[in-house]
Design a protein around this motif. Sequence first.
Motif, PDB file in Angstrom:
ATOM      1  N   GLU A  43       0.796  -1.218   0.000  1.00 16.43           N
ATOM      2  CA  GLU A  43       0.000   0.000   0.000  1.00 16.43           C
ATOM      3  C   GLU A  43       0.836   1.280   0.000  1.00 16.43           C
ATOM      4  OE1 GLU A  43      -2.560  -0.365   3.370  1.00 16.43           O
ATOM      5  OE2 GLU A  43      -3.365  -2.294   2.705  1.00 16.43           O
ATOM      6  N   TYR A  44       1.928   1.268   0.772  1.00 13.69           N
ATOM      7  CA  TYR A  44       2.651   2.522   0.998  1.00 13.69           C
ATOM      8  C   TYR A  44       4.155   2.456   0.721  1.00 13.69           C
ATOM      9  CZ  TYR A  44      -1.681   3.449   3.471  1.00 13.69           C
ATOM     10  OH  TYR A  44      -3.000   3.597   3.775  1.00 13.69           O
ATOM     11  N   GLY A  45       4.684   1.271   0.403  1.00 14.58           N
ATOM     12  CA  GLY A  45       6.119   1.146   0.210  1.00 14.58           C
ATOM     13  C   GLY A  45       6.818   0.634   1.457  1.00 14.58           C
ATOM     14  N   ALA A  46       8.093   0.322   1.318  1.00  7.58           N
ATOM     15  CA  ALA A  46       8.836  -0.353   2.395  1.00  7.58           C
ATOM     16  C   ALA A  46       9.371   0.594   3.459  1.00  7.58           C
ATOM     17  CB  ALA A  46       9.993  -1.141   1.788  1.00  7.58           C
ATOM     18  N   GLU A  47       9.133   1.904   3.324  1.00  4.87           N
ATOM     19  CA  GLU A  47       9.670   2.851   4.299  1.00  4.87           C
ATOM     20  C   GLU A  47       8.668   3.228   5.386  1.00  4.87           C
ATOM     21  OE1 GLU A  47      12.864   3.541   4.298  1.00  4.87           O
ATOM     22  OE2 GLU A  47      12.952   2.187   2.580  1.00  4.87           O
ATOM     23  N   VAL A  48       7.578   2.506   5.474  1.00  7.80           N
ATOM     24  CA  VAL A  48       6.573   2.788   6.502  1.00  7.80           C
ATOM     25  C   VAL A  48       7.197   2.611   7.889  1.00  7.80           C
ATOM     26  CG1 VAL A  48       4.403   1.976   7.483  1.00  7.80           C
ATOM     27  CG2 VAL A  48       4.666   2.130   5.025  1.00  7.80           C
ATOM     28  N   PRO A  49       6.900   3.496   8.839  1.00  7.54           N
ATOM     29  CA  PRO A  49       7.464   3.366  10.189  1.00  7.54           C
ATOM     30  C   PRO A  49       7.113   2.022  10.836  1.00  7.54           C
ATOM     31  CG  PRO A  49       6.446   5.512   9.909  1.00  7.54           C
ATOM     32  CD  PRO A  49       6.083   4.722   8.692  1.00  7.54           C
TER      33      PRO A  49
ATOM     34  N   GLU B 259       3.806   1.696  12.746  1.00  7.70           N
ATOM     35  CA  GLU B 259       2.588   1.410  11.991  1.00  7.70           C
ATOM     36  C   GLU B 259       2.463  -0.074  11.691  1.00  7.70           C
ATOM     37  OE1 GLU B 259      -0.960   1.752  10.342  1.00  7.70           O
ATOM     38  OE2 GLU B 259       0.104   3.359  11.386  1.00  7.70           O
ATOM     39  N   ILE B 260       3.583  -0.712  11.377  1.00  3.97           N
ATOM     40  CA  ILE B 260       3.565  -2.158  11.112  1.00  3.97           C
ATOM     41  C   ILE B 260       3.176  -2.917  12.372  1.00  3.97           C
ATOM     42  CG2 ILE B 260       4.969  -4.150  10.444  1.00  3.97           C
ATOM     43  CD1 ILE B 260       6.674  -2.182   8.768  1.00  3.97           C
ATOM     44  N   ALA B 261       3.759  -2.535  13.498  1.00  4.62           N
ATOM     45  CA  ALA B 261       3.438  -3.195  14.770  1.00  4.62           C
ATOM     46  C   ALA B 261       1.969  -3.014  15.117  1.00  4.62           C
ATOM     47  CB  ALA B 261       4.320  -2.629  15.880  1.00  4.62           C
ATOM     48  N   ARG B 262       1.450  -1.800  14.892  1.00  6.56           N
ATOM     49  CA  ARG B 262       0.047  -1.531  15.196  1.00  6.56           C
ATOM     50  C   ARG B 262      -0.865  -2.404  14.351  1.00  6.56           C
ATOM     51  NH1 ARG B 262       0.600   3.366  16.000  1.00  6.56           N
ATOM     52  NH2 ARG B 262       0.605   4.086  13.842  1.00  6.56           N
ATOM     53  N   ARG B 263      -0.573  -2.512  13.049  1.00  8.01           N
ATOM     54  CA  ARG B 263      -1.424  -3.340  12.198  1.00  8.01           C
ATOM     55  C   ARG B 263      -1.311  -4.820  12.561  1.00  8.01           C
ATOM     56  NH1 ARG B 263      -2.496  -2.741   5.766  1.00  8.01           N
ATOM     57  NH2 ARG B 263      -2.712  -0.597   6.483  1.00  8.01           N
TER      58      ARG B 263
ATOM     59  N   GLU C 147      15.980  -3.903   7.113  1.00  4.68           N
ATOM     60  CA  GLU C 147      16.489  -4.816   6.090  1.00  4.68           C
ATOM     61  C   GLU C 147      16.055  -6.255   6.357  1.00  4.68           C
ATOM     62  OE1 GLU C 147      20.802  -6.486   4.481  1.00  4.68           O
ATOM     63  OE2 GLU C 147      20.688  -4.526   5.439  1.00  4.68           O
ATOM     64  N   ALA C 148      16.112  -6.673   7.618  1.00  7.84           N
ATOM     65  CA  ALA C 148      15.715  -8.044   7.973  1.00  7.84           C
ATOM     66  C   ALA C 148      14.231  -8.265   7.719  1.00  7.84           C
ATOM     67  CB  ALA C 148      16.050  -8.322   9.431  1.00  7.84           C
ATOM     68  N   LEU C 149      13.410  -7.277   8.056  1.00  4.57           N
ATOM     69  CA  LEU C 149      11.971  -7.425   7.848  1.00  4.57           C
ATOM     70  C   LEU C 149      11.618  -7.436   6.365  1.00  4.57           C
ATOM     71  CD1 LEU C 149       9.072  -7.600   8.816  1.00  4.57           C
ATOM     72  CD2 LEU C 149       9.078  -5.105   9.112  1.00  4.57           C
ATOM     73  N   VAL C 150      12.203  -6.521   5.615  1.00  4.07           N
ATOM     74  CA  VAL C 150      11.915  -6.479   4.178  1.00  4.07           C
ATOM     75  C   VAL C 150      12.326  -7.788   3.513  1.00  4.07           C
ATOM     76  CG1 VAL C 150      12.495  -5.356   1.997  1.00  4.07           C
ATOM     77  CG2 VAL C 150      12.066  -3.967   4.024  1.00  4.07           C
ATOM     78  N   ARG C 151      13.494  -8.302   3.874  1.00  2.00           N
ATOM     79  CA  ARG C 151      13.953  -9.566   3.286  1.00  2.00           C
ATOM     80  C   ARG C 151      13.006 -10.710   3.630  1.00  2.00           C
ATOM     81  NH1 ARG C 151      18.759  -9.504   5.083  1.00  2.00           N
ATOM     82  NH2 ARG C 151      18.416 -10.759   6.948  1.00  2.00           N
ATOM     83  N   GLU C 152      12.533 -10.742   4.880  1.00  4.17           N
ATOM     84  CA  GLU C 152      11.614 -11.806   5.282  1.00  4.17           C
ATOM     85  C   GLU C 152      10.301 -11.716   4.506  1.00  4.17           C
ATOM     86  OE1 GLU C 152      10.249 -15.170   7.377  1.00  4.17           O
ATOM     87  OE2 GLU C 152      12.242 -14.303   7.138  1.00  4.17           O
ATOM     88  N   VAL C 153       9.802 -10.513   4.314  1.00  5.05           N
ATOM     89  CA  VAL C 153       8.565 -10.331   3.555  1.00  5.05           C
ATOM     90  C   VAL C 153       8.752 -10.800   2.116  1.00  5.05           C
ATOM     91  CG1 VAL C 153       6.977  -8.625   2.586  1.00  5.05           C
ATOM     92  CG2 VAL C 153       7.646  -8.480   4.992  1.00  5.05           C
ATOM     93  N   VAL C 154       9.838 -10.377   1.499  1.00  2.84           N
ATOM     94  CA  VAL C 154      10.094 -10.750   0.107  1.00  2.84           C
ATOM     95  C   VAL C 154      10.225 -12.265  -0.030  1.00  2.84           C
ATOM     96  CG1 VAL C 154      11.803 -10.620  -1.750  1.00  2.84           C
ATOM     97  CG2 VAL C 154      11.101  -8.538  -0.557  1.00  2.84           C
TER      98      VAL C 154
END
Length: 218
Positions: free
Chosen positions: A38-44, A47-51, A67-74
């Motif tokens: 929805e918003y790109g990988a630079e979201v705070p 916000e991710i924790a809240r969702r 970096e670790a979170l983005v890699r895990e998502v990908v």
Amino acid sequence: MNAVDTATVAQRRTSRPRADALRNRERIVTAAREIFVEYGAEVPFDEIARRAGVGNATLYRHFPDREALVREVVCSVMDRTSELAEAALAEEGDAFSALRRFVHAAADERIGALCPMLSGTFDKHHPDLVAARDRIEVLVEALMERARAAGQLRSDVAVGDLMVAITQLTRPLPGTGCQGIDRFVHRHLQLFMDGLQAPARSELPGTAATLEDLRRTD
């Protein structure tokens, strides 16, 4: 309570945090995948924790940095998409039906979350990422080659063309005002799939896009 019962209770107590941790990790990855689309990988991270419905400390315990979170998502998106390709290959008798099924299922996986891997700052050589990428590339190429061999898929397209189209159609423009386009995704994918069928009705400009092309930053 005898020794066996005591040991059983102790085992249950120690296993609960592990199960909870796995659930929290999955919730974080799922929330991050949605938010990246929805918003790109630079979201705070807040916000991710809240969702995800977890605290910031829980998020950082699983993923110490972005970096670790983005890699895990990908990797997660690619692994799940590979499973969809495997199912389509195994269960569909018609080659183009298998490819069509995969494309629509991949859209539902919101593979727009793969967009961060196109960034020049993203580590494209991490072993987990390379393994996930190689797996999906082989499977999608198998789907396309099967349709190509059956004379159902135009010859001037490659894996990269397919993945770009699905990624773009599953990632809305930034901003909440564009989220409503989700309801049009499968309609537009169907139009795209019709354009992939042989015989081709036009000559495509440029050359077929491979995944290697997509990984280049120049």
